[in-house]
Design a protein around this motif. Structure first.
Motif, PDB file in Angstrom:
ATOM      1  N   VAL A 279       0.837  -1.200   0.000  1.00  0.00           N
ATOM      2  CA  VAL A 279       0.000   0.000   0.000  1.00  0.00           C
ATOM      3  C   VAL A 279       0.876   1.256   0.000  1.00  0.00           C
ATOM      4  CG1 VAL A 279      -1.725   1.330   1.310  1.00  0.00           C
ATOM      5  CG2 VAL A 279      -1.997  -1.143   1.009  1.00  0.00           C
ATOM      6  N   LYS A 280       1.971   1.221   0.735  1.00  0.00           N
ATOM      7  CA  LYS A 280       2.908   2.347   0.704  1.00  0.00           C
ATOM      8  C   LYS A 280       3.426   2.569  -0.715  1.00  0.00           C
ATOM      9  CE  LYS A 280       4.698   2.084   5.417  1.00  0.00           C
ATOM     10  NZ  LYS A 280       5.876   1.778   6.255  1.00  0.00           N
ATOM     11  N   ASN A 281       3.780   1.489  -1.396  1.00  0.00           N
ATOM     12  CA  ASN A 281       4.272   1.596  -2.772  1.00  0.00           C
ATOM     13  C   ASN A 281       3.211   2.158  -3.708  1.00  0.00           C
ATOM     14  OD1 ASN A 281       6.805   0.603  -2.088  1.00  0.00           O
ATOM     15  ND2 ASN A 281       6.271  -1.506  -2.597  1.00  0.00           N
ATOM     16  N   LEU A 282       1.975   1.684  -3.577  1.00  0.00           N
ATOM     17  CA  LEU A 282       0.882   2.216  -4.389  1.00  0.00           C
ATOM     18  C   LEU A 282       0.697   3.713  -4.138  1.00  0.00           C
ATOM     19  CD1 LEU A 282      -1.896  -0.513  -4.085  1.00  0.00           C
ATOM     20  CD2 LEU A 282      -0.698   0.190  -6.155  1.00  0.00           C
ATOM     21  N   THR A 283       0.788   4.095  -2.877  1.00  0.00           N
ATOM     22  CA  THR A 283       0.628   5.505  -2.512  1.00  0.00           C
ATOM     23  C   THR A 283       1.730   6.345  -3.132  1.00  0.00           C
ATOM     24  OG1 THR A 283      -0.420   4.851  -0.435  1.00  0.00           O
ATOM     25  CG2 THR A 283       0.394   7.105  -0.581  1.00  0.00           C
ATOM     26  N   MET A 284       2.945   5.865  -3.048  1.00  0.00           N
ATOM     27  CA  MET A 284       4.066   6.606  -3.628  1.00  0.00           C
ATOM     28  C   MET A 284       3.938   6.715  -5.151  1.00  0.00           C
ATOM     29  SD  MET A 284       5.546   7.663  -1.011  1.00  0.00           S
ATOM     30  CE  MET A 284       6.915   8.488  -1.790  1.00  0.00           C
ATOM     31  N   GLU A 285       3.462   5.654  -5.787  1.00  0.00           N
ATOM     32  CA  GLU A 285       3.230   5.695  -7.233  1.00  0.00           C
ATOM     33  C   GLU A 285       2.184   6.746  -7.573  1.00  0.00           C
ATOM     34  OE1 GLU A 285       2.222   1.810  -8.744  1.00  0.00           O
ATOM     35  OE2 GLU A 285       4.031   0.922  -7.881  1.00  0.00           O
ATOM     36  N   GLU A 286       1.123   6.784  -6.785  1.00  0.00           N
ATOM     37  CA  GLU A 286       0.046   7.749  -7.025  1.00  0.00           C
ATOM     38  C   GLU A 286       0.543   9.179  -6.822  1.00  0.00           C
ATOM     39  OE1 GLU A 286      -3.373   8.808  -8.545  1.00  0.00           O
ATOM     40  OE2 GLU A 286      -2.856   6.701  -8.306  1.00  0.00           O
TER      41      GLU A 286
ATOM     42  N   ALA B 288      -1.764  16.310  -5.892  1.00  0.00           N
ATOM     43  CA  ALA B 288      -2.979  15.697  -5.363  1.00  0.00           C
ATOM     44  C   ALA B 288      -2.985  15.781  -3.850  1.00  0.00           C
ATOM     45  CB  ALA B 288      -3.072  14.241  -5.803  1.00  0.00           C
ATOM     46  N   GLY B 289      -4.159  16.036  -3.293  1.00  0.00           N
ATOM     47  CA  GLY B 289      -4.310  16.101  -1.845  1.00  0.00           C
ATOM     48  C   GLY B 289      -4.562  14.730  -1.245  1.00  0.00           C
ATOM     49  N   TYR B 290      -4.566  14.718   0.058  1.00  0.00           N
ATOM     50  CA  TYR B 290      -4.764  13.467   0.803  1.00  0.00           C
ATOM     51  C   TYR B 290      -6.048  12.757   0.374  1.00  0.00           C
ATOM     52  CZ  TYR B 290      -5.856  10.371   4.685  1.00  0.00           C
ATOM     53  OH  TYR B 290      -6.193   9.282   5.434  1.00  0.00           O
ATOM     54  N   THR B 291      -7.160  13.484   0.322  1.00  0.00           N
ATOM     55  CA  THR B 291      -8.440  12.842  -0.001  1.00  0.00           C
ATOM     56  C   THR B 291      -8.453  12.304  -1.429  1.00  0.00           C
ATOM     57  OG1 THR B 291      -9.420  15.003  -0.498  1.00  0.00           O
ATOM     58  CG2 THR B 291      -9.812  14.113   1.695  1.00  0.00           C
ATOM     59  N   ASP B 292      -7.778  13.004  -2.343  1.00  0.00           N
ATOM     60  CA  ASP B 292      -7.695  12.512  -3.723  1.00  0.00           C
ATOM     61  C   ASP B 292      -6.939  11.187  -3.785  1.00  0.00           C
ATOM     62  OD1 ASP B 292      -8.991  14.805  -4.693  1.00  0.00           O
ATOM     63  OD2 ASP B 292      -7.092  15.881  -4.916  1.00  0.00           O
ATOM     64  N   ILE B 293      -5.810  11.159  -3.107  1.00  0.00           N
ATOM     65  CA  ILE B 293      -4.989   9.942  -3.104  1.00  0.00           C
ATOM     66  C   ILE B 293      -5.723   8.813  -2.392  1.00  0.00           C
ATOM     67  CG2 ILE B 293      -2.834   8.922  -2.255  1.00  0.00           C
ATOM     68  CD1 ILE B 293      -1.572  11.720  -2.798  1.00  0.00           C
ATOM     69  N   LEU B 294      -6.320   9.119  -1.258  1.00  0.00           N
ATOM     70  CA  LEU B 294      -7.059   8.107  -0.497  1.00  0.00           C
ATOM     71  C   LEU B 294      -8.185   7.512  -1.333  1.00  0.00           C
ATOM     72  CD1 LEU B 294      -7.535   6.605   2.170  1.00  0.00           C
ATOM     73  CD2 LEU B 294      -9.027   8.497   2.854  1.00  0.00           C
TER      74      LEU B 294
ATOM     75  N   LYS C 198      -8.353   7.062  -4.431  1.00  0.00           N
ATOM     76  CA  LYS C 198      -7.830   6.165  -5.457  1.00  0.00           C
ATOM     77  C   LYS C 198      -7.207   4.905  -4.861  1.00  0.00           C
ATOM     78  CE  LYS C 198      -7.084   9.755  -8.847  1.00  0.00           C
ATOM     79  NZ  LYS C 198      -6.136  10.499  -9.656  1.00  0.00           N
ATOM     80  N   ILE C 199      -6.544   5.040  -3.736  1.00  0.00           N
ATOM     81  CA  ILE C 199      -5.805   3.919  -3.140  1.00  0.00           C
ATOM     82  C   ILE C 199      -6.705   3.017  -2.294  1.00  0.00           C
ATOM     83  CG2 ILE C 199      -3.940   3.328  -1.518  1.00  0.00           C
ATOM     84  CD1 ILE C 199      -2.973   4.419  -4.219  1.00  0.00           C
ATOM     85  N   GLU C 200      -7.626   3.593  -1.567  1.00  0.00           N
ATOM     86  CA  GLU C 200      -8.427   2.812  -0.612  1.00  0.00           C
ATOM     87  C   GLU C 200      -9.139   1.604  -1.224  1.00  0.00           C
ATOM     88  OE1 GLU C 200     -11.257   3.624   3.200  1.00  0.00           O
ATOM     89  OE2 GLU C 200     -11.641   4.848   1.435  1.00  0.00           O
ATOM     90  N   PRO C 201      -9.853   1.750  -2.335  1.00  0.00           N
ATOM     91  CA  PRO C 201     -10.528   0.559  -2.886  1.00  0.00           C
ATOM     92  C   PRO C 201      -9.546  -0.536  -3.295  1.00  0.00           C
ATOM     93  CG  PRO C 201     -11.249   2.562  -4.026  1.00  0.00           C
ATOM     94  CD  PRO C 201     -10.145   2.950  -3.107  1.00  0.00           C
ATOM     95  N   VAL C 202      -8.437  -0.141  -3.858  1.00  0.00           N
ATOM     96  CA  VAL C 202      -7.423  -1.111  -4.273  1.00  0.00           C
ATOM     97  C   VAL C 202      -6.842  -1.804  -3.036  1.00  0.00           C
ATOM     98  CG1 VAL C 202      -5.195  -1.400  -5.428  1.00  0.00           C
ATOM     99  CG2 VAL C 202      -6.873   0.222  -6.346  1.00  0.00           C
TER     100      VAL C 202
END
Length: 93
Positions: free
Chosen positions: A39-46, A53-59, A61-65
């Motif tokens: 999940v850290k890697n996905l976050t860094m990629e995003e 992008a802000g926190y909510t934008d990234i969240l 996109k990442i949360e469902p995955v």
């Protein structure tokens, strides 16, 4: 599930200390499975794709995955733990 019932369950779990037990066990399992690193890697990629992008934008996109990446056995174990705690309060009341 009714929002009021869900809130009551959550309140019970927090007040009884069982929420912390569940959370700790889940965290340990996710660390062991490598989920946290993935999940850290996905976050860094995003973030790399869009560093503005802000926190909510990234969240969003990442949360469902990330949720789909949780091992089915881990999900079942957490649900069984919650069920066990709830069975205990139902039996005693």
């Amino acid at each position: 599930m009714d929002g009021n019932v869900k809130a009551q369950i959550q309140k019970y779990l927090v007040e009884s200390g069982n929420y912390e037990k569940i959370s700790s066990a889940l965290t340990e399992k996710l660390l062991q499975e490598g989920w946290v690193d993935k999940v850290k890697n996905l976050t860094m990629e995003e973030i790399g794709k869009n560093d503005k992008a802000g926190y909510t934008d990234i969240l969003s996109k990442i949360e469902p995955v990330a949720m789909n990446m949780v091992n089915a056995e881990t999900k079942d174990a957490v649900m069984q733990q919650i069920k066990g705690f709830l069975d205990d309060i139902i039996e005693t009341q």
